[in-house]
Design a protein around this motif. Structure first.
Motif, mmCIF file in Angstrom:
data_model
loop_
_atom_site.group_PDB
_atom_site.id
_atom_site.type_symbol
_atom_site.label_atom_id
_atom_site.label_comp_id
_atom_site.label_asym_id
_atom_site.label_seq_id
_atom_site.Cartn_x
_atom_site.Cartn_y
_atom_site.Cartn_z
ATOM 1 N N VAL A 174 0.859 -1.183 0.000
ATOM 2 C CA VAL A 174 0.000 0.000 0.000
ATOM 3 C C VAL A 174 0.892 1.228 0.000
ATOM 4 N N TYR A 206 -7.699 5.019 3.912
ATOM 5 C CA TYR A 206 -7.180 3.690 4.225
ATOM 6 C C TYR A 206 -7.687 3.263 5.586
ATOM 7 N N THR A 265 -10.692 -1.289 4.088
ATOM 8 C CA THR A 265 -10.563 -0.307 3.011
ATOM 9 C C THR A 265 -11.438 -0.701 1.830
ATOM 10 N N ARG A 286 -2.866 0.438 -3.994
ATOM 11 C CA ARG A 286 -2.487 -0.900 -3.537
ATOM 12 C C ARG A 286 -2.013 -1.699 -4.745
ATOM 13 N N TRP A 325 -11.548 -0.634 -1.695
ATOM 14 C CA TRP A 325 -10.670 -0.454 -2.854
ATOM 15 C C TRP A 325 -11.471 -0.432 -4.143
ATOM 16 N N THR A 326 -11.066 0.401 -5.083
ATOM 17 C CA THR A 326 -11.582 0.402 -6.449
ATOM 18 C C THR A 326 -10.536 -0.275 -7.328
ATOM 19 N N ASP A 327 -10.942 -1.309 -8.063
ATOM 20 C CA ASP A 327 -10.021 -2.004 -8.965
ATOM 21 C C ASP A 327 -9.716 -1.129 -10.167
ATOM 22 N N THR A 340 -10.229 6.522 -11.962
ATOM 23 C CA THR A 340 -10.891 6.820 -10.705
ATOM 24 C C THR A 340 -11.875 7.978 -10.876
ATOM 25 N N ARG A 373 -5.124 -1.240 -7.219
ATOM 26 C CA ARG A 373 -6.365 -0.739 -6.638
ATOM 27 C C ARG A 373 -6.127 0.662 -6.082
ATOM 28 N N ALA A 374 -7.206 1.396 -5.832
ATOM 29 C CA ALA A 374 -7.084 2.756 -5.306
ATOM 30 C C ALA A 374 -8.209 3.031 -4.311
ATOM 31 N N ALA A 375 -7.931 3.920 -3.356
ATOM 32 C CA ALA A 375 -8.941 4.308 -2.363
ATOM 33 C C ALA A 375 -8.630 5.721 -1.855
#
Length: 191
Positions: free
Chosen positions: A58, A90, A95, A132, A97-99, A124, A85-87
């Motif tokens: 991360v 955290y 969390t 991540r 996460w968006t793939d 995003t 992945r992104a968020a």
């Protein structure tokens, strides 16, 4: 990038397990510009998971970003990234996460290098602060990366997908004359 942390299968790892207590091979080695790339080989200026299996790293960004690209500078046994992945926030295992990328690891020569920059889908829709990286390593393999570059903008894109799968685009005032905003139906993106 602000900081990096690593995790072993089953939960967060201790600093000793991640080699976080040593500057050589620590996750912090991926922060900043590449210092091993374009040279191949395991170097103390890079980082790799300490154990085999499914691993992740991360990375916290310095500020919120609408991500458009991620480049991973791989210097030993490249091709082991299985997900990005992104968020925006955290919360450990909680969390959301968006793939951005899900793929199958590649078998590439271990003494080769690559800048892995997969097509991200979807881009995003909200600004994120955490990235991540997921790895898939077999028992006898060691993987190493030198740097991670995240590209994007602090401002939202001019077009945005809405919850009903419509894309609204509003032309900037004064540039396109008297054009009206348009809406288009969005579909799943393809690689």
């Amino acid at each position: 990038m602000k900081q990096s942390t690593c995790s072993l299968f089953g939960g967060p790892a201790t600093q000793e397990e991640c080699r976080c207590d040593f500057l050589d091979f620590s996750p912090d080695q991926i922060l900043g510009a590449p210092d091993t790339y374009p040279n191949a080989g395991a170097q103390t200026t890079g980082w790799g998971p300490f154990a085999s299996g499914e691993q992740f790293l991360v990375i916290e960004l310095e500020r919120l970003v609408y991500v458009s690209a991620v480049r991973i500078y791989e210097v030993y046994l490249p091709g082991k990234i299985s997900g990005i992945r992104a968020a925006p926030t955290y919360a450990g295992n909680q969390t959301n996460w968006t793939d951005l990328y899900i793929g199958v690891p590649q078998d590439l020569p271990k003494e080769s290098v690559q800048v892995f920059a997969p097509h991200l889908c979807p881009k995003t829709e909200v600004a994120v602060r955490f990235i991540r990286l997921d790895f898939s390593l077999s028992d006898d393999l060691f993987y190493e990366m030198d740097a991670v570059e995240v590209l994007g903008t602090e401002l939202p894109p001019a077009s945005k997908t809405l919850p009903d799968n419509l894309i609204n685009y509003t032309p900037p005032s004064g540039i396109h004359g008297a054009l009206a905003p348009i809406s288009l139906l969005a579909e799943d993106c393809t690689a």
